[in-house]
Scaffold this motif. Structure first.
Motif, PDB file in Angstrom:
ATOM      1  N   ASN A  36      10.057   9.267  -8.551  1.00 61.71           N
ATOM      2  CA  ASN A  36      10.545   8.621  -7.336  1.00 61.71           C
ATOM      3  C   ASN A  36       9.358   8.359  -6.424  1.00 61.71           C
ATOM      4  O   ASN A  36       8.888   9.256  -5.714  1.00 61.71           O
ATOM      5  CB  ASN A  36      11.578   9.492  -6.626  1.00 61.71           C
ATOM      6  CG  ASN A  36      12.303   8.730  -5.519  1.00 61.71           C
ATOM      7  OD1 ASN A  36      11.801   7.737  -4.997  1.00 61.71           O
ATOM      8  ND2 ASN A  36      13.496   9.194  -5.174  1.00 61.71           N
ATOM      9  N   ALA A  37       8.875   7.112  -6.443  1.00 56.84           N
ATOM     10  CA  ALA A  37       7.703   6.747  -5.646  1.00 56.84           C
ATOM     11  C   ALA A  37       8.032   6.556  -4.172  1.00 56.84           C
ATOM     12  O   ALA A  37       7.132   6.351  -3.360  1.00 56.84           O
ATOM     13  CB  ALA A  37       7.059   5.475  -6.200  1.00 56.84           C
ATOM     14  N   GLY A  38       9.313   6.655  -3.818  1.00 59.00           N
ATOM     15  CA  GLY A  38       9.685   6.509  -2.418  1.00 59.00           C
ATOM     16  C   GLY A  38       9.063   7.549  -1.517  1.00 59.00           C
ATOM     17  O   GLY A  38       8.985   7.361  -0.299  1.00 59.00           O
ATOM     18  N   ILE A  39       8.566   8.629  -2.101  1.00 59.24           N
ATOM     19  CA  ILE A  39       7.922   9.674  -1.304  1.00 59.24           C
ATOM     20  C   ILE A  39       6.704   9.142  -0.560  1.00 59.24           C
ATOM     21  O   ILE A  39       6.301   9.681   0.459  1.00 59.24           O
ATOM     22  CB  ILE A  39       7.532  10.874  -2.203  1.00 59.24           C
ATOM     23  CG1 ILE A  39       7.153  12.085  -1.332  1.00 59.24           C
ATOM     24  CG2 ILE A  39       6.419  10.500  -3.167  1.00 59.24           C
ATOM     25  CD1 ILE A  39       6.892  13.337  -2.134  1.00 59.24           C
ATOM     26  N   VAL A  40       6.137   8.043  -1.053  1.00 59.58           N
ATOM     27  CA  VAL A  40       4.968   7.469  -0.391  1.00 59.58           C
ATOM     28  C   VAL A  40       5.308   7.039   1.032  1.00 59.58           C
ATOM     29  O   VAL A  40       4.482   7.166   1.938  1.00 59.58           O
ATOM     30  CB  VAL A  40       4.395   6.284  -1.201  1.00 59.58           C
ATOM     31  CG1 VAL A  40       5.312   5.067  -1.136  1.00 59.58           C
ATOM     32  CG2 VAL A  40       2.994   5.924  -0.739  1.00 59.58           C
ATOM     33  N   ASP A  41       6.520   6.552   1.254  1.00 62.64           N
ATOM     34  CA  ASP A  41       6.926   6.119   2.592  1.00 62.64           C
ATOM     35  C   ASP A  41       7.044   7.307   3.541  1.00 62.64           C
ATOM     36  O   ASP A  41       6.656   7.225   4.708  1.00 62.64           O
ATOM     37  CB  ASP A  41       8.267   5.377   2.524  1.00 62.64           C
ATOM     38  CG  ASP A  41       8.180   4.098   1.714  1.00 62.64           C
ATOM     39  OD1 ASP A  41       7.115   3.450   1.747  1.00 62.64           O
ATOM     40  OD2 ASP A  41       9.165   3.747   1.046  1.00 62.64           O
ATOM     41  N   ALA A  42       7.598   8.409   3.037  1.00 60.58           N
ATOM     42  CA  ALA A  42       7.738   9.603   3.870  1.00 60.58           C
ATOM     43  C   ALA A  42       6.370  10.184   4.220  1.00 60.58           C
ATOM     44  O   ALA A  42       6.150  10.621   5.361  1.00 60.58           O
ATOM     45  CB  ALA A  42       8.585  10.650   3.135  1.00 60.58           C
ATOM     46  N   ILE A  43       5.437  10.178   3.274  1.00 60.21           N
ATOM     47  CA  ILE A  43       4.102  10.704   3.551  1.00 60.21           C
ATOM     48  C   ILE A  43       3.367   9.801   4.536  1.00 60.21           C
ATOM     49  O   ILE A  43       2.666  10.283   5.439  1.00 60.21           O
ATOM     50  CB  ILE A  43       3.298  10.853   2.240  1.00 60.21           C
ATOM     51  CG1 ILE A  43       3.970  11.886   1.326  1.00 60.21           C
ATOM     52  CG2 ILE A  43       1.859  11.274   2.529  1.00 60.21           C
ATOM     53  CD1 ILE A  43       3.337  11.972  -0.045  1.00 60.21           C
ATOM     54  N   TRP A  44       3.517   8.493   4.388  1.00 60.55           N
ATOM     55  CA  TRP A  44       2.886   7.564   5.332  1.00 60.55           C
ATOM     56  C   TRP A  44       3.384   7.818   6.748  1.00 60.55           C
ATOM     57  O   TRP A  44       2.601   7.875   7.701  1.00 60.55           O
ATOM     58  CB  TRP A  44       3.191   6.130   4.914  1.00 60.55           C
ATOM     59  CG  TRP A  44       2.434   5.098   5.685  1.00 60.55           C
ATOM     60  CD1 TRP A  44       1.208   4.579   5.359  1.00 60.55           C
ATOM     61  CD2 TRP A  44       2.842   4.456   6.911  1.00 60.55           C
ATOM     62  NE1 TRP A  44       0.831   3.655   6.324  1.00 60.55           N
ATOM     63  CE2 TRP A  44       1.796   3.564   7.279  1.00 60.55           C
ATOM     64  CE3 TRP A  44       3.958   4.550   7.723  1.00 60.55           C
ATOM     65  CZ2 TRP A  44       1.861   2.772   8.422  1.00 60.55           C
ATOM     66  CZ3 TRP A  44       4.029   3.767   8.866  1.00 60.55           C
ATOM     67  CH2 TRP A  44       2.989   2.893   9.203  1.00 60.55           C
ATOM     68  N   THR A  45       4.690   8.003   6.871  1.00 62.32           N
ATOM     69  CA  THR A  45       5.278   8.256   8.193  1.00 62.32           C
ATOM     70  C   THR A  45       4.776   9.566   8.770  1.00 62.32           C
ATOM     71  O   THR A  45       4.411   9.647   9.951  1.00 62.32           O
ATOM     72  CB  THR A  45       6.809   8.277   8.077  1.00 62.32           C
ATOM     73  OG1 THR A  45       7.259   7.021   7.554  1.00 62.32           O
ATOM     74  CG2 THR A  45       7.453   8.512   9.426  1.00 62.32           C
ATOM     75  N   ALA A  46       4.749  10.609   7.945  1.00 63.20           N
ATOM     76  CA  ALA A  46       4.244  11.902   8.411  1.00 63.20           C
ATOM     77  C   ALA A  46       2.775  11.807   8.806  1.00 63.20           C
ATOM     78  O   ALA A  46       2.338  12.420   9.787  1.00 63.20           O
ATOM     79  CB  ALA A  46       4.426  12.955   7.322  1.00 63.20           C
ATOM     80  N   GLY A  47       2.010  11.011   8.051  1.00 63.26           N
ATOM     81  CA  GLY A  47       0.603  10.821   8.379  1.00 63.26           C
ATOM     82  C   GLY A  47       0.417  10.149   9.724  1.00 63.26           C
ATOM     83  O   GLY A  47      -0.486  10.514  10.504  1.00 63.26           O
ATOM     84  N   MET A  48       1.274   9.186  10.031  1.00 64.06           N
ATOM     85  CA  MET A  48       1.185   8.518  11.323  1.00 64.06           C
ATOM     86  C   MET A  48       1.525   9.482  12.459  1.00 64.06           C
ATOM     87  O   MET A  48       0.849   9.524  13.488  1.00 64.06           O
ATOM     88  CB  MET A  48       2.123   7.312  11.358  1.00 64.06           C
ATOM     89  CG  MET A  48       1.730   6.184  10.421  1.00 64.06           C
ATOM     90  SD  MET A  48       0.040   5.581  10.670  1.00 64.06           S
ATOM     91  CE  MET A  48       0.091   5.104  12.390  1.00 64.06           C
ATOM     92  N   GLY A  49       2.580  10.271  12.272  1.00 65.00           N
ATOM     93  CA  GLY A  49       2.924  11.249  13.297  1.00 65.00           C
ATOM     94  C   GLY A  49       1.845  12.286  13.482  1.00 65.00           C
ATOM     95  O   GLY A  49       1.501  12.657  14.620  1.00 65.00           O
ATOM     96  N   GLY A  50       1.278  12.756  12.366  1.00 64.67           N
ATOM     97  CA  GLY A  50       0.199  13.741  12.445  1.00 64.67           C
ATOM     98  C   GLY A  50      -1.043  13.175  13.110  1.00 64.67           C
ATOM     99  O   GLY A  50      -1.728  13.881  13.869  1.00 64.67           O
ATOM    100  N   SER A  51      -1.344  11.898  12.850  1.00 64.20           N
ATOM    101  CA  SER A  51      -2.533  11.301  13.465  1.00 64.20           C
ATOM    102  C   SER A  51      -2.364  11.172  14.973  1.00 64.20           C
ATOM    103  O   SER A  51      -3.320  11.344  15.734  1.00 64.20           O
ATOM    104  CB  SER A  51      -2.836   9.939  12.830  1.00 64.20           C
ATOM    105  OG  SER A  51      -1.838   8.986  13.151  1.00 64.20           O
ATOM    106  N   ALA A  52      -1.138  10.887  15.431  1.00 70.09           N
ATOM    107  CA  ALA A  52      -0.890  10.816  16.878  1.00 70.09           C
ATOM    108  C   ALA A  52      -1.150  12.166  17.529  1.00 70.09           C
ATOM    109  O   ALA A  52      -1.779  12.251  18.599  1.00 70.09           O
ATOM    110  CB  ALA A  52       0.542  10.355  17.141  1.00 70.09           C
ATOM    111  N   LEU A  53      -0.683  13.234  16.883  1.00 73.12           N
ATOM    112  CA  LEU A  53      -0.924  14.579  17.412  1.00 73.12           C
ATOM    113  C   LEU A  53      -2.408  14.924  17.395  1.00 73.12           C
ATOM    114  O   LEU A  53      -2.933  15.535  18.347  1.00 73.12           O
ATOM    115  CB  LEU A  53      -0.133  15.602  16.589  1.00 73.12           C
ATOM    116  CG  LEU A  53       1.396  15.536  16.704  1.00 73.12           C
ATOM    117  CD1 LEU A  53       2.042  16.480  15.697  1.00 73.12           C
ATOM    118  CD2 LEU A  53       1.838  15.882  18.111  1.00 73.12           C
TER     119      LEU A  53
END
Length: 263
Positions: free
Chosen positions: A33-50
């Protein structure tokens, strides 16, 4: 901190994202299930803001706003994506890629790593906000207002689509309800609008030009590269003439009145 020193920070974001994407690629190999890439991208964006909020030298109140806006947006979208990934089969877009690439894991690895680079690029507006030392002003209030409108719009679009898809009677049909009556991709539209919030929060920053990259890159990505083209190709494969009719009637991105009454 000098501008040169500030620019080292996106490198750390890229490195952390590359590691996370490598781990995600391994999970994808096992789960199919390659859809995990979207969740990691989103988490990466949130983490970068922090990260930028913590490391920046701009106004403390504005950095706190950045941390809250970036993390809350990522948490909402990440939860939405996570539930979809856990509760559904692999997204049709990624199933198509898997067939097209003959499940070549080298290509999937490069795809995941390309997403890591995009995290670093899309995080640059956060860097601009975190470096902004200008006094709090109406621009900041406008930015928060835009963010709220975008979050509400995207959340509503996602909820309307999920409710439509949950009804078995709608299998093979296209959602034309709510915001989906006025745009074929209202979730993408409000995702794009969100980036104007950081453009407004960056007014007065020595790196304000970076904030322009948010709406520009997101529009290009959604409209011409990975968003609409992939989503609509999959919709045509799965819904055929029903979706072609929807394309004829409904604005592709910017909300507008349909050409005639929906069926």
């Amino acid at each position: 901190m000098s501008t040169a020193e500030l620019l080292h920070q996106p490198g750390w974001v890229w490195a952390a994202s590359a590691i996370a994407m490598a781990l995600g690629w391994l999970v994808q190999r096992r789960s199919r299930n390659a859809g995990i890439v979207d969740a990691i991208w989103t988490a990466g964006m949130g983490g970068s803001a922090l990260y930028y909020a913590a490391m920046g030298e701009g106004l403390a109140d504005r950095r706190l706003a950045l941390a809250l806006l970036g993390s809350l947006w990522a948490a909402r979208l990440g939860l939405h994506l996570g539930l979809r990934i856990l509760g559904e089969a692999e997204d049709g877009r990624y199933r198509h890629l898997r067939r097209h690439w003959h499940d070549d894991q080298r290509k999937f690895f490069l795809f995941f790593q390309a997403q890591a680079l995009l995290v670093a690029l899309f995080s640059l507006p956060f860097l601009a906000v975190a470096a902004n030392r200008a006094p709090w002003s109406g621009w900041d209030g406008a930015g928060i207002a835009v963010w709220l409108v975008a979050l509400i719009g995207e959340s509503l679009a996602d909820r309307q689509l999920a409710r439509f898809r949950a009804d078995p009677a709608h299998h093979g049909r296209t959602c034309r309800q709510g915001l989906w009556r006025y745009s074929r991709h209202p979730n993408y539209f409000f995702e794009w609008v969100q980036w104007f919030a950081y453009l407004l929060l960056a007014v007065g920053s020595p790196l304000s030009w970076m904030a322009l990259l948010g709406p520009v890159l997101m529009l290009a990505s959604l409209y011409w590269i990975t968003g609409i083209p992939f989503a609509e190709a999959q919709a045509l494969r799965s819904r055929g003439e029903d979706y072609r009719d929807y394309q004829r009637r409904t604005s592709p991105f910017f909300p507008w009145f349909p050409k005639d009454s929906s069926p």
